[in-house]
Design a protein around this motif. Structure first.
Motif, PDB file in Angstrom:
ATOM      1  N   ALA A 333       0.826  -1.216   0.000  1.00 38.39           N
ATOM      2  CA  ALA A 333       0.000   0.000   0.000  1.00 38.39           C
ATOM      3  C   ALA A 333       0.858   1.263   0.000  1.00 38.39           C
ATOM      4  O   ALA A 333       0.361   2.362  -0.239  1.00 38.39           O
ATOM      5  N   GLY A 334       2.157   1.103   0.242  1.00 33.83           N
ATOM      6  CA  GLY A 334       3.046   2.258   0.372  1.00 33.83           C
ATOM      7  C   GLY A 334       3.276   2.994  -0.941  1.00 33.83           C
ATOM      8  O   GLY A 334       3.232   2.400  -2.009  1.00 33.83           O
ATOM      9  N   LYS A 335       3.494   4.304  -0.823  1.00 37.35           N
ATOM     10  CA  LYS A 335       3.823   5.125  -1.995  1.00 37.35           C
ATOM     11  C   LYS A 335       5.277   5.588  -1.875  1.00 37.35           C
ATOM     12  O   LYS A 335       5.895   5.470  -0.814  1.00 37.35           O
ATOM     13  N   PHE A 336       5.784   6.173  -2.927  1.00 32.43           N
ATOM     14  CA  PHE A 336       7.204   6.544  -2.958  1.00 32.43           C
ATOM     15  C   PHE A 336       7.592   7.556  -1.877  1.00 32.43           C
ATOM     16  O   PHE A 336       8.732   7.643  -1.459  1.00 32.43           O
ATOM     17  N   TYR A 337       6.630   8.351  -1.420  1.00 30.77           N
ATOM     18  CA  TYR A 337       6.943   9.389  -0.429  1.00 30.77           C
ATOM     19  C   TYR A 337       6.809   8.902   1.006  1.00 30.77           C
ATOM     20  O   TYR A 337       7.031   9.649   1.947  1.00 30.77           O
ATOM     21  N   HIS A 338       6.380   7.664   1.193  1.00 32.01           N
ATOM     22  CA  HIS A 338       6.206   7.138   2.548  1.00 32.01           C
ATOM     23  C   HIS A 338       7.538   6.734   3.179  1.00 32.01           C
ATOM     24  O   HIS A 338       8.492   6.386   2.486  1.00 32.01           O
ATOM     25  N   LYS A 339       7.563   6.740   4.485  1.00 33.77           N
ATOM     26  CA  LYS A 339       8.669   6.151   5.220  1.00 33.77           C
ATOM     27  C   LYS A 339       8.194   4.767   5.668  1.00 33.77           C
ATOM     28  O   LYS A 339       7.013   4.577   5.960  1.00 33.77           O
ATOM     29  N   PHE A 340       9.103   3.828   5.670  1.00 36.32           N
ATOM     30  CA  PHE A 340       8.716   2.460   6.002  1.00 36.32           C
ATOM     31  C   PHE A 340       9.282   2.050   7.356  1.00 36.32           C
ATOM     32  O   PHE A 340      10.352   2.501   7.766  1.00 36.32           O
ATOM     33  N   ASN A 341       8.510   1.226   8.054  1.00 34.85           N
ATOM     34  CA  ASN A 341       8.960   0.722   9.344  1.00 34.85           C
ATOM     35  C   ASN A 341      10.015  -0.363   9.135  1.00 34.85           C
ATOM     36  O   ASN A 341      10.176  -0.878   8.023  1.00 34.85           O
ATOM     37  N   ASP A 342      10.706  -0.729  10.222  1.00 33.13           N
ATOM     38  CA  ASP A 342      11.754  -1.749  10.134  1.00 33.13           C
ATOM     39  C   ASP A 342      11.205  -3.081   9.648  1.00 33.13           C
ATOM     40  O   ASP A 342      11.897  -3.847   8.981  1.00 33.13           O
ATOM     41  N   ASP A 343       9.958  -3.370   9.991  1.00 36.19           N
ATOM     42  CA  ASP A 343       9.374  -4.655   9.584  1.00 36.19           C
ATOM     43  C   ASP A 343       8.842  -4.640   8.142  1.00 36.19           C
ATOM     44  O   ASP A 343       8.200  -5.591   7.688  1.00 36.19           O
ATOM     45  N   GLY A 344       9.082  -3.510   7.433  1.00 41.39           N
ATOM     46  CA  GLY A 344       8.647  -3.444   6.043  1.00 41.39           C
ATOM     47  C   GLY A 344       7.285  -2.803   5.854  1.00 41.39           C
ATOM     48  O   GLY A 344       6.922  -2.420   4.744  1.00 41.39           O
ATOM     49  N   THR A 345       6.496  -2.685   6.920  1.00 47.83           N
ATOM     50  CA  THR A 345       5.191  -2.039   6.793  1.00 47.83           C
ATOM     51  C   THR A 345       5.375  -0.536   6.644  1.00 47.83           C
ATOM     52  O   THR A 345       6.446   0.010   6.913  1.00 47.83           O
TER      53      THR A 345
END
Length: 436
Positions: A333-345
């Motif tokens: 569901a992530g977009k290019f401007y998102h930051k991602f958590n360590d678990d990949g979410t």
RNA sequence: GGGCCCGUGGUGUAGCUGGCCUAACACGUCUCCCUGUCACGGAGAAGAUCGCCGGUUCGAAUCCGGUCGGGCCCGCCA
């Protein structure tokens, strides 16, 4: 004579005053005629006995603008405890055409009557009960501004006419712009991120446009969004906490100020906890919902509308909260401007209020190189003119930041318990309605 | 974009297993009566050919098709 407002009349017992407003109701009883005058404060009753004064009202409809000078008399039989006697009427703007709807009665909000509601919006907004919705709405934006300004957020205004679609995703409106194609902003996201580079903390309350052909109770094509963006955040939790705290604050203030209005509108009782609002990951909600309803939704990347209702119901009944966060969106569901958590979410949470998503609360990627990489991974052309100025902000220094896109229309809708988001909007725009 | 439902005076409804509908009721409007109303009350009047087009039928508001408009759900999102 100086104008006295309806709510002040009772302070002038025994004195002569002039009130001005609209004819709201007249009741002819033979020798007695009662009229209700409406002004911005509400209603005041006038007793007319003189036949020539009564005759002035002949043929005049509800909505007639008039000034009335009379003596204030205290009387328990009068609605406000006081009324005007022996009045002289001055008709300022005569209305002789019968209004198409009955303004002095409560306006129906049944789904099948919504089209009539908006067709005659110009008139039904004169109804005092109808007006409560929009006074509550005005209080929300006032309290939101207050809250954010106290915390050094700078209010900004960003363009709604754009050359390129900003976020991608939602459909955009295209229009002719001196021979070129312009689009209507579907979000001020890029601009508010850019402004973090200047003010650290910014917000905007403005319109966004979505060309999605959605015909549901929660979609309009022109929506009012509160956009917040703040820099130098410790992490996603800080952003989540701010949005939650603000929401609780403004809800409490509105419920306090408009207690009587909300009650008469049959708004639900407000349920909030003093501690952190309940928070579940998308995966957790999928699991809980699947277990509870025997409907497998574990492959969905977002919550289904029914899941939103279910988890909200759970939060209200089991945890005493009208607000609940759904966090850790799946990577897909992530977009290019998102930051991602360590678990990949994705470091992205949705704020749900009484069964409806009212805000998205993400953390942004702020590192220029990483942004370029994520854009390339998303198949985007980083050289494209549409990204040039946006990327400038990153190239020349942005701190870790996050914020929210917050639906004001939905907040008002759910606070009052309105069935359709359009009911919380003065002049809603949808697939077919561009008027009034 | 997909699915389900709805469309009758100004407003809200009834009628809709076809003929008694030359369409009923409430509110509103108009006329008259009424001195305490606040959804005032009483008497009377005007006002819709039943969204639109076409079809079935001796006959349609009622059945069928199309079309326009509306509502709700899903997808997508605030």
């Amino acid at each position: 004579m100086k104008r006295t407002l309806s709510s002040e009349v009772k302070e002038h017992i025994g004195k002569e005053v002039t009130v001005s407003g609209w004819l709201h109701k007249k009741r002819l009883m033979g020798g007695l005629t009662f009229i209700n005058l409406r002004d911005r404060r509400g209603l005041v009753q006038v007793l007319v006995e003189d036949k020539t004064e009564v005759e002035k009202l002949r043929g005049l409809q509800i909505g007639t603008v008039l000034s009335i000078t009379g003596t204030v008399v205290e009387d328990d039989r009068s609605p406000g405890g006081a009324e005007l006697h022996e009045p002289t009427l001055e008709i300022l703007t005569a209305v002789t055409d019968e209004p198409p709807i009955e303004i002095d009665k409560q306006i129906s909000h049944k789904p099948e009557h919504l089209d009539t509601l908006f067709e005659y919006r110009v008139l039904n907004i004169r109804n005092l009960h109808e007006q409560k919705i929009f006074k509550i709405r005005a209080s929300f934006t006032r309290y939101i501004r207050e809250y954010l300004q106290e915390r050094e957020f700078v209010e900004i205004d960003t363009p709604k006419l754009l050359a390129e679609p900003t976020e991608g995703g939602a459909e955009v409106f295209k229009l002719d712009y001196f021979g070129k194609t312009a689009t209507l902003a579907q979000s001020p996201q890029f601009y508010k991120q850019i402004m973090v580079g200047a003010f650290e903390r910014v917000f905007e309350i403005g319109h966004s446009y979505r060309a999605e052909p959605s015909a549901t109770t929660r979609h309009i094509t022109e929506l009012t969004m509160l956009d917040i963006e703040m820099g130098f955040v410790e992490g996603h939790d800080e952003v989540l906490a701010l949005v939650a705290d603000m929401t609780k604050h403004v809800l409490r203030r509105v419920y306090e100020e408009h207690a009587a209005d909300l009650k008469s509108l049959n708004a639900p009782e407000l349920k909030l906890t003093d501690e952190k609002i309940p928070q579940f990951t998308i995966a957790e909600i999928h699991e809980m919902y699947t277990k509870a309803t025997k409907t497998d939704v574990t492959d969905e990347k977002d919550l289904t509308p029914d899941e939103e209702r279910w988890i909200s119901d759970y939060a209200r009944k089991q945890l005493g909260s009208d607000l609940v966060y759904a966090t850790n969106f799946p990577k897909a569901a992530g977009k290019f401007y998102h930051k991602f958590n360590d678990d990949g979410t994705v470091a992205w949470g949705d704020l749900l209020f009484r069964g409806l998503e009212i805000a998205t609360v993400p953390l942004r990627e702020n590192n220029y190189e990483k942004m370029l990489e994520q854009m390339k991974n998303a198949g985007l052309d980083v050289e494209h003119e549409g990204f040039k100025h946006y990327l400038q902000a990153f190239k020349y220094g942005l701190p870790v930041h996050g914020g929210c896109g917050y639906g004001i229309d939905r907040l008002v809708q759910k606070t009052i318990g309105l069935n359709n988001v359009k009911e919380a909007t003065l002049f809603p725009r949808d697939l077919n309605r561009l008027n009034p």
